[in-house]
Structure formats: structure tokens, C-alpha cells
Design a protein around this motif. Structure first.
Motif, PDB file in Angstrom:
ATOM      1  N   THR A  21     -38.812 -13.461   5.474  1.00 33.63           N
ATOM      2  CA  THR A  21     -37.772 -13.997   6.360  1.00 33.63           C
ATOM      3  C   THR A  21     -37.454 -12.932   7.405  1.00 33.63           C
ATOM      4  O   THR A  21     -37.733 -11.745   7.199  1.00 33.63           O
ATOM      5  N   PHE A  22     -36.859 -13.361   8.501  1.00 32.64           N
ATOM      6  CA  PHE A  22     -36.410 -12.445   9.535  1.00 32.64           C
ATOM      7  C   PHE A  22     -35.382 -13.174  10.387  1.00 32.64           C
ATOM      8  O   PHE A  22     -35.216 -14.386  10.267  1.00 32.64           O
ATOM      9  N   GLU A  23     -34.699 -12.432  11.222  1.00 28.94           N
ATOM     10  CA  GLU A  23     -33.748 -13.042  12.148  1.00 28.94           C
ATOM     11  C   GLU A  23     -34.428 -13.235  13.496  1.00 28.94           C
ATOM     12  O   GLU A  23     -35.091 -12.330  13.992  1.00 28.94           O
TER      13      GLU A  23
ATOM     14  N   HIS B 121     -35.836  -6.308  16.662  1.00 28.94           N
ATOM     15  CA  HIS B 121     -34.861  -6.892  15.734  1.00 28.94           C
ATOM     16  C   HIS B 121     -35.574  -7.627  14.602  1.00 28.94           C
ATOM     17  O   HIS B 121     -35.148  -7.562  13.449  1.00 28.94           O
ATOM     18  N   LEU B 122     -36.657  -8.320  14.923  1.00 27.44           N
ATOM     19  CA  LEU B 122     -37.458  -8.999  13.890  1.00 27.44           C
ATOM     20  C   LEU B 122     -37.933  -7.988  12.856  1.00 27.44           C
ATOM     21  O   LEU B 122     -37.809  -8.198  11.650  1.00 27.44           O
ATOM     22  N   MET B 123     -38.477  -6.868  13.329  1.00 20.99           N
ATOM     23  CA  MET B 123     -38.956  -5.838  12.411  1.00 20.99           C
ATOM     24  C   MET B 123     -37.818  -5.279  11.545  1.00 20.99           C
ATOM     25  O   MET B 123     -37.985  -5.067  10.343  1.00 20.99           O
ATOM     26  N   GLU B 124     -36.670  -5.071  12.157  1.00 19.14           N
ATOM     27  CA  GLU B 124     -35.536  -4.467  11.452  1.00 19.14           C
ATOM     28  C   GLU B 124     -34.901  -5.408  10.437  1.00 19.14           C
ATOM     29  O   GLU B 124     -34.247  -4.959   9.498  1.00 19.14           O
ATOM     30  N   THR B 125     -35.052  -6.720  10.616  1.00 16.45           N
ATOM     31  CA  THR B 125     -34.422  -7.675   9.704  1.00 16.45           C
ATOM     32  C   THR B 125     -35.419  -8.343   8.759  1.00 16.45           C
ATOM     33  O   THR B 125     -35.034  -9.197   7.966  1.00 16.45           O
ATOM     34  N   LEU B 126     -36.678  -7.966   8.847  1.00 17.62           N
ATOM     35  CA  LEU B 126     -37.717  -8.584   8.020  1.00 17.62           C
ATOM     36  C   LEU B 126     -37.527  -8.235   6.548  1.00 17.62           C
ATOM     37  O   LEU B 126     -37.263  -7.077   6.202  1.00 17.62           O
ATOM     38  N   LYS B 127     -37.632  -9.255   5.709  1.00 24.29           N
ATOM     39  CA  LYS B 127     -37.561  -9.061   4.247  1.00 24.29           C
ATOM     40  C   LYS B 127     -38.696  -9.834   3.615  1.00 24.29           C
ATOM     41  O   LYS B 127     -38.896 -11.015   3.890  1.00 24.29           O
ATOM     42  N   TRP B 128     -39.436  -9.166   2.768  1.00 29.01           N
ATOM     43  CA  TRP B 128     -40.525  -9.821   2.040  1.00 29.01           C
ATOM     44  C   TRP B 128     -39.963 -10.619   0.887  1.00 29.01           C
ATOM     45  O   TRP B 128     -38.967 -10.240   0.286  1.00 29.01           O
ATOM     46  N   LYS B 129     -40.581 -11.744   0.560  1.00 30.11           N
ATOM     47  CA  LYS B 129     -40.139 -12.551  -0.586  1.00 30.11           C
ATOM     48  C   LYS B 129     -40.925 -12.163  -1.825  1.00 30.11           C
ATOM     49  O   LYS B 129     -42.047 -11.735  -1.756  1.00 30.11           O
TER      50      LYS B 129
ATOM     51  N   TYR C 188     -28.582 -14.176  16.773  1.00 34.34           N
ATOM     52  CA  TYR C 188     -29.671 -14.254  15.804  1.00 34.34           C
ATOM     53  C   TYR C 188     -29.297 -15.116  14.610  1.00 34.34           C
ATOM     54  O   TYR C 188     -28.141 -15.150  14.200  1.00 34.34           O
ATOM     55  N   GLN C 189     -30.311 -15.784  14.074  1.00 33.72           N
ATOM     56  CA  GLN C 189     -30.144 -16.538  12.828  1.00 33.72           C
ATOM     57  C   GLN C 189     -31.351 -16.254  11.940  1.00 33.72           C
ATOM     58  O   GLN C 189     -32.461 -16.036  12.432  1.00 33.72           O
ATOM     59  N   THR C 190     -31.116 -16.252  10.650  1.00 34.98           N
ATOM     60  CA  THR C 190     -32.192 -15.991   9.695  1.00 34.98           C
ATOM     61  C   THR C 190     -33.091 -17.212   9.592  1.00 34.98           C
ATOM     62  O   THR C 190     -32.610 -18.340   9.520  1.00 34.98           O
ATOM     63  N   THR C 191     -34.393 -16.971   9.601  1.00 40.57           N
ATOM     64  CA  THR C 191     -35.348 -18.076   9.476  1.00 40.57           C
ATOM     65  C   THR C 191     -35.285 -18.642   8.062  1.00 40.57           C
ATOM     66  O   THR C 191     -35.075 -17.910   7.096  1.00 40.57           O
ATOM     67  N   ASN C 192     -35.454 -19.933   7.973  1.00 44.07           N
ATOM     68  CA  ASN C 192     -35.465 -20.609   6.674  1.00 44.07           C
ATOM     69  C   ASN C 192     -36.761 -21.407   6.615  1.00 44.07           C
ATOM     70  O   ASN C 192     -36.864 -22.478   7.201  1.00 44.07           O
ATOM     71  N   ASN C 193     -37.745 -20.867   5.938  1.00 47.19           N
ATOM     72  CA  ASN C 193     -39.064 -21.504   5.905  1.00 47.19           C
ATOM     73  C   ASN C 193     -39.763 -21.176   4.595  1.00 47.19           C
ATOM     74  O   ASN C 193     -39.224 -20.473   3.758  1.00 47.19           O
ATOM     75  N   ASN C 194     -40.959 -21.664   4.448  1.00 42.95           N
ATOM     76  CA  ASN C 194     -41.725 -21.431   3.223  1.00 42.95           C
ATOM     77  C   ASN C 194     -42.696 -20.272   3.364  1.00 42.95           C
ATOM     78  O   ASN C 194     -43.681 -20.202   2.637  1.00 42.95           O
ATOM     79  N   LEU C 195     -42.452 -19.376   4.277  1.00 42.84           N
ATOM     80  CA  LEU C 195     -43.310 -18.207   4.466  1.00 42.84           C
ATOM     81  C   LEU C 195     -42.972 -17.137   3.430  1.00 42.84           C
ATOM     82  O   LEU C 195     -41.878 -17.145   2.864  1.00 42.84           O
TER      83      LEU C 195
ATOM     84  N   PRO D  12     -37.694 -23.554  17.430  1.00 44.58           N
ATOM     85  CA  PRO D  12     -38.042 -23.411  16.010  1.00 44.58           C
ATOM     86  C   PRO D  12     -39.495 -22.948  15.856  1.00 44.58           C
ATOM     87  O   PRO D  12     -40.335 -23.223  16.716  1.00 44.58           O
ATOM     88  N   LEU D  13     -39.746 -22.245  14.787  1.00 47.15           N
ATOM     89  CA  LEU D  13     -41.078 -21.689  14.554  1.00 47.15           C
ATOM     90  C   LEU D  13     -42.140 -22.787  14.452  1.00 47.15           C
ATOM     91  O   LEU D  13     -41.901 -23.828  13.856  1.00 47.15           O
ATOM     92  N   VAL D  14     -43.299 -22.513  15.021  1.00 44.33           N
ATOM     93  CA  VAL D  14     -44.473 -23.370  14.840  1.00 44.33           C
ATOM     94  C   VAL D  14     -45.361 -22.622  13.852  1.00 44.33           C
ATOM     95  O   VAL D  14     -45.847 -21.529  14.134  1.00 44.33           O
ATOM     96  N   ILE D  15     -45.534 -23.195  12.657  1.00 49.85           N
ATOM     97  CA  ILE D  15     -46.254 -22.516  11.573  1.00 49.85           C
ATOM     98  C   ILE D  15     -47.538 -23.266  11.261  1.00 49.85           C
ATOM     99  O   ILE D  15     -47.534 -24.487  11.119  1.00 49.85           O
ATOM    100  N   GLN D  16     -48.632 -22.519  11.146  1.00 56.14           N
ATOM    101  CA  GLN D  16     -49.918 -23.115  10.796  1.00 56.14           C
ATOM    102  C   GLN D  16     -50.571 -22.260   9.713  1.00 56.14           C
ATOM    103  O   GLN D  16     -50.685 -21.039   9.861  1.00 56.14           O
ATOM    104  N   LYS D  17     -50.978 -22.901   8.630  1.00 55.07           N
ATOM    105  CA  LYS D  17     -51.694 -22.186   7.579  1.00 55.07           C
ATOM    106  C   LYS D  17     -53.101 -21.915   8.087  1.00 55.07           C
ATOM    107  O   LYS D  17     -53.766 -22.802   8.616  1.00 55.07           O
ATOM    108  N   LEU D  18     -53.569 -20.672   7.949  1.00 60.05           N
ATOM    109  CA  LEU D  18     -54.879 -20.288   8.442  1.00 60.05           C
ATOM    110  C   LEU D  18     -55.911 -20.323   7.317  1.00 60.05           C
ATOM    111  O   LEU D  18     -55.588 -20.042   6.158  1.00 60.05           O
ATOM    112  N   ASN D  19     -57.128 -20.639   7.678  1.00 56.66           N
ATOM    113  CA  ASN D  19     -58.230 -20.631   6.729  1.00 56.66           C
ATOM    114  C   ASN D  19     -58.758 -19.200   6.644  1.00 56.66           C
ATOM    115  O   ASN D  19     -59.465 -18.729   7.533  1.00 56.66           O
TER     116      ASN D  19
END
Length: 194
Positions: A49-51, A186-194, A39-46, A58-65
Motif C-alpha cells: 500500500t502507499f499514499e 511521498h509514495l516511497m516514504e509511505t509504502l508498506k509491504w503486506k 493524499y489517501q492510502t491506496t486500497n487494493n489487492n496488491l 484511480p490506479l489502473v492495475i494489470q497482472k503481468l505474465n
């Protein structure tokens, strides 16, 4: 006479050899070896973060309307032909839309009851990081064999659903689904809100 004696001896051996009990071979199962998760921690502008497992792309991120800050995030597993579709929605303090988000997430899981054999739900709580949610594992020939949602109950709400690039066949996708479900937990367990 020698010919008859030889024939009798061979017939006797054949009959003795045929008296062994038949023992069926055990069923064979397909052995699938998946790599040990790294696992690696995600580094993004969301706003969180999570592992994630390194075998995923790599994550595919789309801003939703949407009325509040919202993102669609795809976590692809090409070797397993599966994708975890994540949807993030900010909770509107004025409208208190958390109730609607929870209703929609639970309704999505319950829609699978028609085709599911069983839907065990696993609650998750992490008071230190303010992460609360449920992972639901849907057993049976369903489109999405696992879903989850997590929230901090005040600002953030995240859902995730697992889909495969094949027709739902529970027995066929079970090993891959189980592997990715561990990553979802694991995503749920490592999730941290910014």
C-alpha cells in the motif's frame, strides 16, 4: 517668433525626457499553480500500500505474465498529462532475482545519460517498514524525468517511472515534473509491504 519659441521649448522637453536610462523589464515566467497535495492510502489487492495524491485517477492495475507475482500499475495525472508507471515484481527466493531487478532498474536510469544534463540520485531508507531504494531525477530533454525503485531485499521489488504525453522539453515540463516527483517521493516514504 512665438512658433519658434514653442518649438524650442518642446524640443528641449523632448531631449530632457530622452536622457533617462533604459531599464529592461525582468523576464516573465509562466506561473502555474498546482493544488496543494492531498493524499489517501491506496486500497487494493496488491502486495503493498502507499499514499497517492487525490488529483491522480484511480490506479489502473494489470497482472503481468512473469515467472513471479508481477503487476503493472498506472498512476495517471490527467490535468498534468503525466503518468507514473509502476512495476511490482516478487523476489524469487530460490533464484535470488533481486540482483537482476536492481541491475535492470539502474540500467534504465543510466540509459538517459546520453540526453541528460545531470542525474542526481536520492537514496531512501526506512528500516521500520523495510523499504530501501533510490529516487533518480533526470535533468534534461529526456523521455522520463524521474525514476525510482524500492525493495525490502527479500520478497518485494517496485519500480516507478514518470512519463508525459508530450515531446521531451525540460523547460516546459519542469513545473509538472517537480510536482509529480514530490508525489513519487511521498509514495516511497509511505509504502508498506503486506
Amino acid at each position: 517668433m512665438k512658433k519658434n519659441s514653442l518649438l524650442i521649448i518642446l524640443l528641449g522637453l523632448f531631449l530632457v525626457a530622452c536622457h533617462n536610462d533604459y531599464i529592461p523589464k525582468p523576464k516573465a515566467y509562466l506561473r502555474l499553480d498546482y493544488p496543494e497535495p492531498k493524499y489517501q492510502t491506496t486500497n487494493n489487492n496488491l502486495p503493498f500500500t502507499f499514499e497517492k495524491n487525490t488529483i491522480s485517477k484511480p490506479l489502473v492495475i494489470q497482472k503481468l505474465n512473469a515467472p513471479t507475482e508481477s503487476y503493472g500499475i498506472n498512476l495517471n495525472y490527467p490535468s498534468l498529462k503525466g503518468t507514473v508507471f509502476l512495476t511490482y515484481k516478487a523476489i524469487d527466493q530460490n533464484e535470488k532475482n533481486l540482483k537482476d531487478f536492481l541491475h535492470d532498474a539502474q540500467k534504465f536510469t543510466l540509459e538517459h545519460t546520453k540526453m541528460a544534463d545531470e542525474i542526481p540520485a536520492y537514496p531512501y531508507e526506512n528500516p521500520v517498514h523495510h523499504v530501501y531504494g533510490i529516487l533518480s531525477v533526470v535533468k534534461g530533454n529526456v523521455a522520463s524525468p524521474a525514476q525510482f525503485y524500492v525493495t525490502d531485499s527479500t520478497e518485494h521489488f517496485l519500480t516507478g517511472s514518470l512519463y508525459f504525453e508530450s515531446r521531451p522539453n525540460y523547460d516546459s515540463i519542469l513545473p509538472a515534473a517537480a510536482y509529480i516527483q514530490k508525489d513519487m517521493r511521498h509514495l516511497m516514504e509511505t509504502l508498506k509491504w503486506k
